[in-house]
Write a protein that holds these residues in place. Structure first.
Motif, mmCIF file in Angstrom:
data_model
loop_
_atom_site.group_PDB
_atom_site.id
_atom_site.type_symbol
_atom_site.label_atom_id
_atom_site.label_comp_id
_atom_site.label_asym_id
_atom_site.label_seq_id
_atom_site.Cartn_x
_atom_site.Cartn_y
_atom_site.Cartn_z
ATOM 1 N N LYS A 123 0.713 -1.232 -0.168
ATOM 2 C CA LYS A 123 -0.170 -0.133 0.046
ATOM 3 C C LYS A 123 0.834 1.268 -0.196
ATOM 4 C CE LYS A 123 -3.664 -2.157 2.492
ATOM 5 N NZ LYS A 123 -4.295 -2.537 3.550
ATOM 6 N N TYR A 180 0.774 5.710 -0.466
ATOM 7 C CA TYR A 180 -0.361 6.948 -0.647
ATOM 8 C C TYR A 180 0.417 8.192 -0.846
ATOM 9 C CZ TYR A 180 -2.021 3.310 2.980
ATOM 10 O OH TYR A 180 -2.393 2.252 3.536
ATOM 11 N N TYR A 215 -0.094 12.229 0.054
ATOM 12 C CA TYR A 215 -0.824 13.342 0.873
ATOM 13 C C TYR A 215 -0.209 14.776 0.225
ATOM 14 C CZ TYR A 215 -2.367 9.886 4.025
ATOM 15 O OH TYR A 215 -2.914 8.849 4.777
ATOM 16 N N LEU A 219 -5.302 13.351 1.856
ATOM 17 C CA LEU A 219 -5.076 12.114 1.149
ATOM 18 C C LEU A 219 -5.467 12.514 -0.317
ATOM 19 C CD1 LEU A 219 -4.112 9.146 0.790
ATOM 20 C CD2 LEU A 219 -6.592 8.589 1.202
ATOM 21 N N TYR A 278 -4.187 7.045 -3.642
ATOM 22 C CA TYR A 278 -3.533 5.672 -2.879
ATOM 23 C C TYR A 278 -3.538 4.468 -3.867
ATOM 24 C CZ TYR A 278 -8.550 4.709 -1.786
ATOM 25 O OH TYR A 278 -9.806 4.454 -1.885
ATOM 26 N N LEU A 338 3.509 14.665 0.264
ATOM 27 C CA LEU A 338 4.038 13.492 1.295
ATOM 28 C C LEU A 338 3.847 12.195 0.787
ATOM 29 C CD1 LEU A 338 3.556 15.028 4.829
ATOM 30 C CD2 LEU A 338 5.807 14.779 3.688
ATOM 31 N N GLN A 345 1.149 3.709 8.748
ATOM 32 C CA GLN A 345 1.933 4.260 7.459
ATOM 33 C C GLN A 345 3.042 4.935 7.892
ATOM 34 O OE1 GLN A 345 -0.852 6.823 5.256
ATOM 35 N NE2 GLN A 345 -2.550 5.385 5.777
#
Lengths: 113, 114
Positions: free
Chosen positions: B31, B33, B35, B45, B48, B90, B103
């Motif tokens: 996973k 992501y 941001y 967010l 993802y 990020l 995370q």
């Protein structure tokens, strides 16, 4: 709607004194709660999390947090602050069956010598 | 420190340019992501991915796009940068599992569009 609130933009504390950074949440169902710290020009660093079990969670750098279901809070605490603890602190919440984190607006901690 | 890397760390670019922000992790996490962190510090967010060839839009609408061709790599692209894209971006990753996984974040890319 799921949300997390950090009511204080900034917390000031003298070195050696205890510190508390506040976080409250609003979720349906059981929350999963996290604290992260961000130093200048750095990404977020994981401090601790609450999933289930003991309401008092101990994390990195001497920090701890207490999950209080009745008050829907997850305040971050440290018994004796250090100048090097000065940074931006984020509370975040997630919930069952999702990996999405919902962040609070952040609290800047300033520890004075 | 988590093994997640972002390049460039800082980027100043003119309006209309195409840019790609790189994110790589060596932890084998499925996973990943992205941001966006506003100047007022709040994180949102924007994208993802749960694995290779999987991408989803996040809670905050973004004109950026992402791809996930390799497990370790999750680049973000802006086809035509605008001043409103100025922000810090990020990247994060986490393991797959039955419980809520932590995370881990990269150092961020600070983007300034002139």
């Amino acid at each position: 709607a799921q949300s997390v609130a950090q009511p204080e933009d900034q917390v000031n504390v003298a070195e050696g004194n205890p510190l508390t950074v506040k976080c409250t949440y609003s979720v349906s169902g059981n929350p999963y709660l996290f604290w992260y710290v961000q130093y200048p020009n750095r990404g977020l660093q994981f401090l601790l999390k609450y999933i289930t079990g003991d309401n008092l969670v101990k994390g990195s750098y001497g920090f701890e947090a207490e999950f209080n279901k009745s008050q829907t809070s997850f305040h971050l605490k440290k018994p004796s602050a250090l100048v090097s603890d000065s940074a931006l602190y984020f509370c975040a919440v997630s919930f069952y069956n999702t990996d999405k984190l919902i962040f609070g607006t952040g609290t800047r901690l300033q520890v004075f010598p | 420190e988590a093994d997640i890397y972002q390049t460039p760390r800082y980027l100043v670019i003119g309006t209309g340019k195409k840019i790609t922000l790189e994110c790589s992790q060596t932890m084998g996490h499925d996973k990943m992501y992205w941001y966006q962190q506003d100047p007022g510090m709040e994180l949102h967010l924007i994208h993802y991915s749960y694995g290779v060839n999987s991408t989803e839009k996040g809670d905050l609408s973004s004109e950026s796009t992402v791809s996930r061709i390799r497990t370790e790599h999750f680049p973000l692209t802006l086809e035509s940068a605008r001043p409103s894209h100025t922000s810090q971006y990020l990247c994060a990753s986490s393991e797959s599992g039955g419980s809520i996984e932590t995370q881990y974040f990269g150092p961020g890319t600070r983007l300034l569009v002139l």
